[in-house]
Design a protein around this motif. Structure first.
Motif, mmCIF file in Angstrom:
data_model
loop_
_atom_site.group_PDB
_atom_site.id
_atom_site.type_symbol
_atom_site.label_atom_id
_atom_site.label_comp_id
_atom_site.label_asym_id
_atom_site.label_seq_id
_atom_site.Cartn_x
_atom_site.Cartn_y
_atom_site.Cartn_z
ATOM 1 N N SER A 78 32.192 47.502 62.036
ATOM 2 C CA SER A 78 31.516 47.449 60.740
ATOM 3 C C SER A 78 32.390 48.018 59.631
ATOM 4 O O SER A 78 32.420 47.489 58.506
ATOM 5 N N LEU A 79 33.132 49.098 59.914
ATOM 6 C CA LEU A 79 34.035 49.651 58.907
ATOM 7 C C LEU A 79 35.134 48.655 58.539
ATOM 8 O O LEU A 79 35.482 48.508 57.363
ATOM 9 N N PRO A 130 23.121 46.328 55.034
ATOM 10 C CA PRO A 130 22.040 46.091 56.006
ATOM 11 C C PRO A 130 22.498 45.308 57.234
ATOM 12 O O PRO A 130 22.077 45.596 58.357
ATOM 13 N N ILE A 131 23.367 44.331 57.020
ATOM 14 C CA ILE A 131 23.875 43.562 58.161
ATOM 15 C C ILE A 131 24.684 44.463 59.084
ATOM 16 O O ILE A 131 24.595 44.372 60.316
ATOM 17 N N LEU A 132 25.477 45.359 58.500
ATOM 18 C CA LEU A 132 26.278 46.271 59.323
ATOM 19 C C LEU A 132 25.401 47.247 60.081
ATOM 20 O O LEU A 132 25.691 47.591 61.228
ATOM 21 N N CYS A 150 25.201 47.724 64.106
ATOM 22 C CA CYS A 150 25.340 49.004 64.815
ATOM 23 C C CYS A 150 24.185 49.213 65.798
ATOM 24 O O CYS A 150 24.399 49.636 66.939
ATOM 25 N N ALA A 151 22.969 48.915 65.347
ATOM 26 C CA ALA A 151 21.828 49.041 66.253
ATOM 27 C C ALA A 151 21.954 48.079 67.426
ATOM 28 O O ALA A 151 21.651 48.431 68.583
#
Length: 304
Positions: free
Chosen positions: A114-115, A126-128, A132-133
């Protein structure tokens, strides 16, 4: 993004400090009693070394996380049953801890990805967060599915080994050996998953369990139909005095017949699947090779 990371780290640190103070404001019964009984009953976690310090600091948190993960993904009875079928001496709590660690690993990988996406493509936050979840859930579920796959693979190995072990045991008993001595002789020359289970049965017999009771326990903890039938038949034969040689030969023949029938069924299913490349690949190429020379000849005739 940097401000969000700093704020998240600060809030996480404050939350850990507050939860640690709330948890340790009164010592537990173990902490109060343990110094007085350490010389009589040493602490099970071992001496206070580097691993002991790490376990003392992070162990309770990891165990609570594992218990929480276990409540989310399923009951502990299923995990205990699969671990027993796998022959793993560790309990459900250890597996839950391993599940939590796999979830944290998936979360860390998702955060790193994501980073990279945030810096390179400015992907919406929000997509990132959803990614992560999903990484955490994928790590947890992958660990559970891996346990199931290991159990299934081990049971297939046991089912494949069973006819040979049953025939060897029948030969040993027919040669005059007692069932226990014949089983020990078979275990000396065989290796594999079924041999490990029978070694466990022999260990129970040596500790005082009757042979019928030990094989009854084997029938209860295994999910392989042939092994369960073998253990139940052997226990009944020992109780009632049925000839073991005939029982073992009959069960080995049944397992071989079942394997042959399953192989034929698999071949029938594969035969239908093999029609897909024949119909959609081989047949069109054959038609093209058959009609293309005639088509070229027609063009040449019409041109002349």
């Amino acid at each position: 993004m940097s401000g969000a990371l700093i704020g998240f780290s600060l809030s996480a640190g404050l939350w850990l400090m507050a939860s640690g103070w709330w948890r340790n404001r009164r010592p537990s019964v173990d902490q109060r009693v343990l110094p007085y009984v350490r010389d009589v009953h040493p602490y099970i976690d071992g001496p206070a070394g580097s691993a002991g310090v790490v376990g003392a600091v992070f162990g309770p948190s990891v165990r609570r996380a594992g218990a929480t993960v276990g409540e989310w993904v399923g009951s502990s009875s299923s995990v205990r049953s699969r671990l027993d079928r796998l022959g793993d001496p560790r309990g459900p709590d250890d597996f839950r801890v391993r599940q939590a660690l796999w979830g944290v690993s998936g979360l860390g990988l998702a955060i790193a990805t994501s980073l990279v996406l945030w810096v390179s493509q400015r992907t919406p936050a929000p997509i990132l967060l959803v990614a992560c979840a999903f990484g955490f859930i994928a790590g947890v579920m992958w660990c559970d599915n891996r346990l199931t796959d290991r159990v299934r693979r081990r049971e297939k190995e046991m089912e494949a080994e069973f006819p040979v072990v049953a025939e060897l045991l029948a030969l040993a008993v027919a040669a005059g050996e007692s069932p226990v001595a014949g089983l020990e002789r078979v275990l000396q020359v065989s290796h594999g998953s079924l041999s490990d289970e029978l070694t466990r049965v022999m260990a129970e017999i040596r500790t005082g369990t009757s042979m019928a009771a030990a094989f009854d326990q084997l029938a209860r903890r295994t999910a392989v139909t042939s092994i369960s039938r073998f253990a139940e038949g052997l226990a009944v034969a020992l109780d009632r005095g049925t000839p073991l040689v005939d029982v073992l030969h009959a069960q080995a023949a049944d397992v071989r017949e079942s394997a042959r029938r399953e192989l034929m069924e698999t071949g029938g299913r594969k035969e239908v699947a093999m029609m897909i490349p024949v119909v959609f690949l081989v047949l069109p190429v054959t038609v093209v090779f058959a009609f293309y020379p005639g088509l070229v000849g027609l063009h040449l005739t019409s041109g002349s």
